[in-house]
Every structure is written in C-alpha cells, then in structure tokens.
Scaffold this active site. Structure first.
Site, PDB file in Angstrom:
ATOM      1  N   ILE A   1       0.894  -1.152   0.000  1.00 53.21           N
ATOM      2  CA  ILE A   1       0.000   0.000   0.000  1.00 53.21           C
ATOM      3  C   ILE A   1       0.931   1.201   0.000  1.00 53.21           C
ATOM      4  O   ILE A   1       1.583   1.473   0.996  1.00 53.21           O
ATOM      5  CB  ILE A   1      -0.887   0.048   1.264  1.00 53.21           C
ATOM      6  CG1 ILE A   1      -1.766  -1.199   1.376  1.00 53.21           C
ATOM      7  CG2 ILE A   1      -1.741   1.319   1.255  1.00 53.21           C
ATOM      8  CD1 ILE A   1      -2.826  -1.310   0.307  1.00 53.21           C
ATOM      9  N   PRO A   2       1.059   1.917  -1.110  1.00 53.59           N
ATOM     10  CA  PRO A   2       2.112   2.932  -1.266  1.00 53.59           C
ATOM     11  C   PRO A   2       1.855   4.206  -0.463  1.00 53.59           C
ATOM     12  O   PRO A   2       1.594   5.272  -1.018  1.00 53.59           O
ATOM     13  CB  PRO A   2       2.102   3.205  -2.762  1.00 53.59           C
ATOM     14  CG  PRO A   2       0.706   2.917  -3.196  1.00 53.59           C
ATOM     15  CD  PRO A   2       0.195   1.831  -2.304  1.00 53.59           C
ATOM     16  N   CYS A   3       1.947   4.080   0.860  1.00 53.07           N
ATOM     17  CA  CYS A   3       1.651   5.215   1.720  1.00 53.07           C
ATOM     18  C   CYS A   3       2.696   6.327   1.564  1.00 53.07           C
ATOM     19  O   CYS A   3       2.440   7.462   1.941  1.00 53.07           O
ATOM     20  CB  CYS A   3       1.554   4.767   3.171  1.00 53.07           C
ATOM     21  SG  CYS A   3       2.970   3.827   3.733  1.00 53.07           S
ATOM     22  N   HIS A   4       3.858   5.994   0.980  1.00 50.02           N
ATOM     23  CA  HIS A   4       4.868   7.033   0.769  1.00 50.02           C
ATOM     24  C   HIS A   4       4.421   8.039  -0.281  1.00 50.02           C
ATOM     25  O   HIS A   4       5.003   9.110  -0.403  1.00 50.02           O
ATOM     26  CB  HIS A   4       6.195   6.385   0.361  1.00 50.02           C
ATOM     27  CG  HIS A   4       6.103   5.515  -0.853  1.00 50.02           C
ATOM     28  ND1 HIS A   4       5.609   4.223  -0.823  1.00 50.02           N
ATOM     29  CD2 HIS A   4       6.415   5.766  -2.148  1.00 50.02           C
ATOM     30  CE1 HIS A   4       5.646   3.720  -2.047  1.00 50.02           C
ATOM     31  NE2 HIS A   4       6.121   4.624  -2.875  1.00 50.02           N
ATOM     32  N   ARG A   5       3.388   7.682  -1.072  1.00 53.31           N
ATOM     33  CA  ARG A   5       2.898   8.611  -2.099  1.00 53.31           C
ATOM     34  C   ARG A   5       1.854   9.564  -1.547  1.00 53.31           C
ATOM     35  O   ARG A   5       1.282  10.351  -2.298  1.00 53.31           O
ATOM     36  CB  ARG A   5       2.309   7.829  -3.288  1.00 53.31           C
ATOM     37  CG  ARG A   5       3.354   6.982  -4.011  1.00 53.31           C
ATOM     38  CD  ARG A   5       2.762   6.238  -5.195  1.00 53.31           C
ATOM     39  NE  ARG A   5       3.720   5.222  -5.657  1.00 53.31           N
ATOM     40  CZ  ARG A   5       3.356   4.043  -6.170  1.00 53.31           C
ATOM     41  NH1 ARG A   5       2.086   3.736  -6.304  1.00 53.31           N
ATOM     42  NH2 ARG A   5       4.280   3.175  -6.539  1.00 53.31           N
TER      43      ARG A   5
END
Length: 153
Positions: free
Chosen positions: A110-114
């Site tokens: 889940i690309p939470c860094h985006r």
DNA sequence: ACAGGAGTCAAAG
DNA sequence: CTTTGACTCCTGT
C-alpha cells in the site's frame, strides 16, 4: 514465507502467503534471512514500476480504513496525493487518512509514501528518510524507464 | 464520554 | 518566518 532485503540504510522485511497476499512489511535495521518476492526486489532496485502480483491484506479490509487503503493503492507510480485529496474523495477528514497510513501494516504494497501533506512531505514511520528515498527512486525511475511517446496529459 | 492523531487553514506574533 | 487555535472524523480507552 518471510525474508528481508536491503534498501538504503534499512532492511525491508516482508511476510506473505502462497496467494501472493502480503500480511506484513516492516523496515528494520538488521537482516532476517529468507526469500523475498521477485517483484519486490525488482521494484526496490528500480527495475519495475509495480509490485504485481502482490496484494495487501488491507485491500479487503472493511470500513473507512479499507476504503482509504484501496484509494491509496490506486495512486500511480511516481505520483503523489495529499491527505486532504484522499479524504475529500472518501468524504472523511485528512487526519483519518494520516492515521490509516500510520497503521498500515504493509507499506510499499500500500504505497503510503505517495501520500504527502499539503505543505510538505508529511510523516512516515519509522523514518522519514525512507519516504524521501522511495519518492526519489520513483521519480528517477519514471524518467529513465519510461521514455517512449507519452506526453499530453 | 473524552482525548488525541503521518492534517489543514487562517490569524496573530 | 513560527506559533496558536479551531475545525474535522474516527479510534482507543
């Protein structure tokens, strides 16, 4: 299955099952030996722009958190959204989005860094440098690995 | 029932 | 520029 892989100053630990469903991703300081999905190692090496066929346990989660994780999972490689933008789409508040990111058990999948703040980068656990590293990687890879006739918008 | 958060915005110092 | 306060919506106690 579980294992870890070096990424910058950290190791990325991952645990997943035979269905390619990931139950845990964690950033740790020392290595845990074991296998790592090829798609993850290619992603972290900047050789792929997706992590298919891996999925996260969070994607079938119910409630507002599940909706947030599904929405974040759709953010394209190399792009970012703000907490506010995600919140408005789902009719909730930005702080809830932040909270969902903090409790994300499977970062990267889940690309939470985006997901960033309106003013700056926002937060990241356990270390903000991981977030900046991932974003830098993506913007660099996006340019080099995807030159062909895309433009317009 | 209540405090607080990986946020946001406006106003004030 | 930095700090403060109000606002928001959901979660854990």
């Amino acid at each position: 299955m579980e294992g870890s892989l070096k990424f910058g100053l950290w190791f990325v630990y991952i645990r997943w099952n035979s269905e390619c469903e990931v139950s845990r991703v964690r950033f740790i300081k020392s290595e845990i030996s074991g296998p790592v999905p090829v798609s993850l190692s290619r992603f972290l090496a900047g050789k792929a722009m997706d992590i298919k066929p891996l999925t996260s346990i969070h994607q079938h989660q119910e409630g507002i958190y599940g909706s947030i994780y599904r929405e974040v999972a759709h953010i394209p490689y190399g792009e970012t959204r703000t907490y506010k933008e995600i919140a408005e789409i789902l009719g909730t508040g930005p702080r809830i989005v932040g909270m969902a990111m903090k409790r994300n058990l499977t970062p990267i999948i889940i690309p939470c860094h985006r997901v960033v703040s309106s003013h700056g980068i926002g937060g990241f656990t356990p270390d903000i440098t991981i977030k900046t590293d991932l974003l830098n990687l993506e913007s660099r890879v996006k340019k080099t690995l995807k030159i062909p006739a895309e433009q317009s918008k």
